[in-house]
Design a protein around this motif. Sequence first.
Motif, short mmCIF file in Angstrom:
data_model
loop_
_atom_site.label_atom_id
_atom_site.label_comp_id
_atom_site.label_asym_id
_atom_site.label_seq_id
_atom_site.Cartn_x
_atom_site.Cartn_y
_atom_site.Cartn_z
N THR A 12 -10.12 21.43 -59.15
CA THR A 12 -11.04 22.38 -59.70
C THR A 12 -12.24 22.15 -58.39
N ASP A 13 -12.18 21.31 -57.60
CA ASP A 13 -13.30 20.74 -56.70
C ASP A 13 -12.99 21.69 -55.16
N VAL A 14 -12.82 22.99 -55.39
CA VAL A 14 -12.35 23.83 -54.21
C VAL A 14 -13.34 23.79 -53.29
N LYS A 15 -13.00 23.51 -52.17
CA LYS A 15 -13.92 23.57 -50.93
C LYS A 15 -13.69 24.76 -49.90
N ILE A 16 -14.92 25.23 -49.57
CA ILE A 16 -14.99 26.53 -48.66
C ILE A 16 -15.30 26.03 -47.50
N ASP A 17 -14.39 26.91 -46.34
CA ASP A 17 -15.05 26.75 -44.93
C ASP A 17 -15.89 27.60 -44.70
N PRO A 18 -17.35 26.98 -44.42
CA PRO A 18 -18.47 27.76 -44.10
C PRO A 18 -18.33 28.85 -43.29
N LYS A 19 -17.45 28.67 -42.08
CA LYS A 19 -17.20 29.78 -41.01
C LYS A 19 -16.45 30.82 -41.41
N THR A 20 -15.35 30.54 -42.16
CA THR A 20 -14.42 31.72 -42.47
C THR A 20 -14.58 32.43 -43.94
N ASN A 21 -15.38 31.53 -44.82
CA ASN A 21 -15.45 31.85 -45.97
C ASN A 21 -14.18 32.00 -47.13
N THR A 22 -13.27 30.90 -46.56
CA THR A 22 -12.19 31.05 -47.11
C THR A 22 -11.76 29.55 -47.81
N LEU A 23 -10.84 29.38 -48.74
CA LEU A 23 -10.74 28.24 -49.23
C LEU A 23 -9.96 27.29 -48.49
N ILE A 24 -10.39 25.86 -48.33
CA ILE A 24 -9.49 24.97 -47.52
C ILE A 24 -8.48 24.53 -48.19
N ARG A 25 -7.31 24.94 -47.98
CA ARG A 25 -6.18 24.45 -48.61
C ARG A 25 -5.55 23.20 -48.26
N GLU A 26 -5.79 22.98 -46.79
CA GLU A 26 -4.95 21.74 -46.05
C GLU A 26 -5.46 20.71 -46.96
N GLY A 27 -4.43 19.64 -47.14
CA GLY A 27 -4.66 18.54 -47.48
C GLY A 27 -4.59 18.64 -49.36
N VAL A 28 -4.52 19.60 -49.79
CA VAL A 28 -4.64 19.87 -51.26
C VAL A 28 -3.06 20.20 -51.90
N THR A 29 -2.61 19.68 -52.66
CA THR A 29 -1.52 19.91 -53.22
C THR A 29 -1.47 21.10 -54.29
N SER A 30 -0.20 21.72 -54.24
CA SER A 30 -0.47 22.99 -54.97
C SER A 30 0.13 22.92 -56.40
N ILE A 31 -0.12 23.67 -57.55
CA ILE A 31 0.36 23.51 -58.90
C ILE A 31 0.33 25.07 -59.32
N CYS A 32 0.97 25.24 -60.40
CA CYS A 32 1.23 26.48 -61.23
C CYS A 32 -0.10 26.58 -61.81
N ASN A 33 -0.69 27.71 -61.80
CA ASN A 33 -2.18 28.04 -62.52
C ASN A 33 -1.93 27.49 -63.89
N PRO A 34 -2.76 26.63 -64.38
CA PRO A 34 -2.56 26.03 -65.72
C PRO A 34 -2.35 27.12 -66.75
#
Length: 265
Positions: free
Chosen positions: A14-36
């Motif tokens: 839930t601690d989503v980080k934003i790339d300040p340059k592209t304004n998109t979510l930083i997904r690298e290094g974050v595992t993915s799950i089904c939306n609870p």
Amino acid sequence: MKIAVCIKQVPDTTDVKIDPKTNTLIREGVTSICNPFDEYAIEEALLLREKHGGEVHVITMGPPQAIEVLKNALAVGADRVYLVSDKAFAGSDTLATAYALSKTIQKIGEVDLVICGKQAIDGDTAQVGPGVATRLGIPQLTYVSKIREINLEKKKIIVERLLEHGREVVESSLPALLTVVKDINEPRLPSLLGIKKAAKAQIPTLTAKDIGADENRIGLKGSPTWVVKVFSPEARGGSGEMLKGELTEIVPLLVNKLMDTKFIK
Ligand SMILES: Cc1cc2nc3c(=O)[nH]c(=O)nc-3n(C[C@H](O)[C@H](O)[C@H](O)COP(=O)(O)OP(=O)(O)OC[C@H]3O[C@@H](n4cnc5c(N)ncnc54)[C@H](O)[C@@H]3O)c2cc1C
């Protein structure tokens, strides 16, 4: 009863980080799950199938790795799963996503019920479920915490909606779309046999052409939303005062302080 469930793969945080340059979510290094919330949607569909018979069809729109959430859906007992994936969908906002999902549901055909989660924990807009219902031209019942009754012959459903100040009981015609909250059930865990079956399963991929999507209504072309800026607000500083002493002294002191600050009258 034919039920379509929409699920989304999201970052496991839930601690989503934003790339300040592209304004998109930083997904690298974050595992993915089904939306609870979508796990509750799958569970409710499985419970309805156990009661009324029928089929549970699970759909996700996303990149190829979103197949993982579909394998989980198969492992818990979904009958059919579909990965809606195509370069043409890249950059889709909630409007384009809702359109693509509605086209997929139309392709599945003759669905009695569509179930979505109340919102995705990354995008958080809660727009996709209502958007799908609008495009399918069916009633939407949001924030559903309980299905009280389904009458397939009379094509009727009665649900409880969880609102800020209580619950609302709503009756609707079928087919309808529900978005569900976590109070609705307790999602089951996959069985070992289910996991093995899912691991071997071939997941069908549907392209934009397969679902008959108009290319002007998907991807960046079909997305009127422009993200101007995304940022994490600075944490607000706070201050506090610890009242010490006997309760009989502290309580009147606290009441006076709250009245002084006009917090209570
Ligand atoms: C301009 C713009 C460009 C974007 N580009 C991209 C991009 O290139 N790639 C990308 O991944 N995201 C992109 N997004 C984000 C994407 O639009 C949203 O993540 C998506 O539309 C879902 O919105 P949400 O997360 O707020 O879901 P919500 O509306 O909060 O989700 C509610 C429910 O809808 C269902 N649902 C939502 N999304 C899906 C899905 N994809 N598949 C199946 N069911 C779903 C689930 O049941 C979920 O619980 C973009 C957004 C914008 C505004």
